[in-house]
Design an enzyme around this catalytic site. Structure first.
Site: not given
Length: 363
Positions: A68, A99, A126, A151
């Site tokens: 993402h 992230d 996300e 992740e």
């Protein structure tokens, strides 16, 4: 590949993909991704409300990598421009570096040095609890059998994590003077507090439940509102809570329990506002079998296996659709969502090298 990874990460961090406001279109960061993936078949889909996905495929792969691109909002606590990557001796600092734009940069670098079959799915929703991109992708005939969802896991394969459910719970009362004998039972706030006490007791009683290294049920009452003033019986009250079950704890069963902790007449509305299945998904009876399938995949790809985690990921959505899903990416979750977010350089390098190895192998 570290210099190439950092070049890509510098570019990716420079694009504002904060969510909210999720003001993201099909250009910008997606133009950059297109330009860096020659030889890939590219399909960009606008799912509305700033949710955009891009599927890039080379050859005929059966394995998918998902990353993402949206980030959480920045804060005033940042010591410098969050959209300008800063690189120190051992870390890269920037909004989304951990992230999880660092993984996207690793995919681009890996794709440039090996020519094996590869498939990358980039998404931008996300961080919003609004999984339009993944749901849209999974509604198509995609043909993939397994997926590595990026992740921050310190480059360890995570095979299991909790599900998540958020609830809006409204209580009804009868307005009146607080001196009345009926105040104890008529107050909606009293009902909410009674419910909260019973809910906490129930959750504590689940401490013995275990699955894949995870223990107990995670639970939080995040907000309580209601009433008017101290000498008035509260005619209404609203409570928001969330819980994170083990893969072995069915979400619907937990809702049935939480919805019946007080008299039915005291509850005006019980509404689940978001649900994410656990990993692996598929029900209690199948959870351990599917976890072992994911372990076999990690072994076949020579990925170190890490512990199960408490945070939720979109890997569970792929799992619910029947794919064998692993969570795997650079960085530590402790650095995610923080001011001056960072990822270790050795993590970026290790991730890019492992992706190149996986793409180049026949496993």
């Amino acid at each position: 590949m570290l210099p190439e990874v950092l070049t890509h990460l510098q570019a990716l961090v420079s694009y504002d993909t904060r969510n909210p406001p999720r003001d993201i279109g099909t250009d910008g960061i997606f133009d950059y991704l297109r330009s860096q993936l020659p030889g890939f078949r590219i399909e960009v889909t606008d799912h509305g409300a700033g949710a955009v996905s891009m599927l890039a495929v080379r050859g005929n792969p059966r394995r998918l990598f998902n990353v993402h691109l949206d980030t959480v909002p920045s804060s005033e606590a940042w010591s410098a421009d969050p959209h300008v990557l800063r690189v120190t001796e051992d870390r890269a600092i920037g909004l989304g570096a951990c992230d999880i734009k660092g993984a996207a940069a690793g995919l681009l670098a890996a794709a440039a040095v090996v020519d094996g079959d590869a498939a990358f799915l980039f998404s931008t929703d996300e961080e919003a609890n609004d999984a339009r991109c993944i749901a849209g992708f999974l509604s198509t005939a995609h043909g993939f059998s397994d997926v590595l969802v990026a992740e921050p896991t310190m480059n360890e394969a995570v095979l299991a994590h909790r599900g998540i459910s958020s609830v809006l719970l409204k209580f009804r009362g009868v307005a009146g003077h607080a001196s009345g004998a009926n105040a104890m039972q008529a107050s909606a706030l009293h009902q909410a507090i009674r419910w909260g006490g019973k809910a906490l007791d129930y959750v504590e009683a689940q401490a013995h439940q275990r699955f894949g290294g995870l223990t107990g049920l995670r639970f939080n009452i995040g907000r309580v509102e209601g009433g008017i003033k101290a000498n008035m019986i509260a005619p209404s009250a609203e409570l928001r809570f969330g819980f994170r079950p083990l893969p072995s704890q069915p979400i619907d069963d937990l809702h049935e329990t939480f919805g019946t902790l007080v008299d039915a007449g005291a509850i005006e509305r019980y509404e689940e506002t978001f649900r994410g299945p656990p990993l692996p998904a598929g029900g209690v009876a199948d959870a351990e079998h599917r976890r072992l399938e994911a372990r076999d995949l990690a072994d076949a790809l020579d990925l170190p296996i890490g512990n199960a985690v408490d945070f939720w990921t979109e890997a569970s959505l792929f799992s619910a659709a029947g794919l064998t899903a692993i969570v795997y990416g650079p960085g530590h979750i402790a650095q995610a969502h923080t001011a001056d977010e960072w990822v270790a350089l050795e993590q970026l390098q290790g991730y890019a090298q492992s992706v190149a190895r996986v793409i180049g192998s026949k496993a």
